[in-house]
Design a protein around this motif. Structure first.
Motif, short mmCIF file in Angstrom:
data_model
loop_
_atom_site.label_atom_id
_atom_site.label_comp_id
_atom_site.label_asym_id
_atom_site.label_seq_id
_atom_site.Cartn_x
_atom_site.Cartn_y
_atom_site.Cartn_z
N VAL A 121 0.86 -1.19 0.00
CA VAL A 121 0.00 0.00 0.00
C VAL A 121 0.89 1.24 0.00
N LYS A 122 0.55 2.22 -0.85
CA LYS A 122 1.33 3.45 -0.89
C LYS A 122 1.21 4.18 0.44
N VAL A 123 2.30 4.80 0.84
CA VAL A 123 2.38 5.48 2.13
C VAL A 123 1.28 6.52 2.30
N SER A 124 1.08 7.37 1.27
CA SER A 124 0.07 8.42 1.39
C SER A 124 -1.35 7.86 1.41
N VAL A 125 -1.57 6.80 0.65
CA VAL A 125 -2.89 6.16 0.64
C VAL A 125 -3.16 5.53 2.01
N PHE A 126 -2.17 4.84 2.54
CA PHE A 126 -2.30 4.25 3.87
C PHE A 126 -2.65 5.32 4.89
N GLY A 127 -1.89 6.42 4.88
CA GLY A 127 -2.13 7.49 5.83
C GLY A 127 -3.53 8.06 5.73
N GLU A 128 -3.96 8.29 4.49
CA GLU A 128 -5.30 8.86 4.28
C GLU A 128 -6.40 7.92 4.76
N LEU A 129 -6.29 6.64 4.41
CA LEU A 129 -7.35 5.69 4.75
C LEU A 129 -7.30 5.23 6.20
N ALA A 130 -6.11 4.98 6.72
CA ALA A 130 -5.98 4.42 8.07
C ALA A 130 -6.02 5.48 9.16
N ALA A 131 -5.41 6.65 8.88
CA ALA A 131 -5.28 7.67 9.93
C ALA A 131 -5.95 8.99 9.58
N ARG A 132 -6.56 9.05 8.39
CA ARG A 132 -7.19 10.30 7.91
C ARG A 132 -6.18 11.43 7.77
N ASP A 133 -4.94 11.05 7.43
CA ASP A 133 -3.85 12.01 7.28
C ASP A 133 -2.84 11.44 6.28
N PRO A 134 -2.80 11.98 5.05
CA PRO A 134 -1.88 11.43 4.04
C PRO A 134 -0.41 11.48 4.46
#
Length: 193
Positions: A51-64
């Motif tokens: 999973v791309k880092v920014s996608v993970f951040g956006e989906l998992a933590a609501r912060d890209p």
């Protein structure tokens, strides 16, 4: 110790503390910190799933920028840590969970059964001097002397607490493996070359 006289009151009112604060409290209480394990769990998940880092951040933590900030030492709240761990648990296949578990945290025996949780207190990555000495069959005083002389396994300092990574203990012990009393072992055989 934490430097925040309002901490207990804030916790009672439902405030979610930051991971760094929790780690300092755990170390103060003689327990293993959870921040390093959480960071390794995230990195293992990213490596295994792709999973791309920014996608993970956006989906998992609501912060890209969540992963980038985490890598720079940011301390998320426990609410965010729970949200991220829940997201990881629900967005990986059984095979990916097994692979993450294999990458993430070896158990005392070095073998993790499929389906075991990523981490529990009994399987923490870091152990204190007493447990490290017990795992190696040494006394804590011997490990204390080895830290001074440099003969012992690599160690970490979390505040005033000395900790050892289980993998470092296993590597240190493996170098001392012998097949007979005449066997010089890897450490001496390598030094003779």
């Amino acid at each position: 110790m934490i430097g925040d006289p309002r901490l207990v009151g804030d916790l009672r009112r439902g405030r979610s503390p930051r991971l760094g604060t929790v780690d300092r409290l755990l170390v103060f209480m003689g327990m293993d910190p959870v921040g390093p394990a959480f960071r390794r769990e995230v990195e293992a998940f990213l490596a295994v799933t792709g999973v791309k880092v920014s996608v993970f951040g956006e989906l998992a933590a609501r912060d890209p920028s969540f992963v980038a900030r985490l890598r720079k030492g940011a301390s998320p709240t426990l609410a965010t840590v729970d949200r991220v761990r829940t997201w990881m648990a629900t967005h990986a296949s059984v095979q990916e969970h097994a692979a993450v578990a294999g990458v993430f945290a070896p158990t005392t025996s070095g073998i993790r059964e499929q389906g075991e949780p990523f981490m529990s207190n009994e399987q923490s990555i870091y152990v204190g001097t007493r447990e490290a000495a017990n795992l190696l069959g040494l006394s804590p005083r011997t490990l204390d002397r080895y830290r001074i002389s440099g003969e012992g396994p690599v160690f970490y300092k979390f505040g005033k607490r000395v900790c050892y990574a289980r993998t470092d203990l296993e590597e240190w012990a493996a170098v001392r493996r012998r097949t007979s009393t005449a066997d010089p072992g890897k450490a001496r055989a390598g030094a003779a070359r």
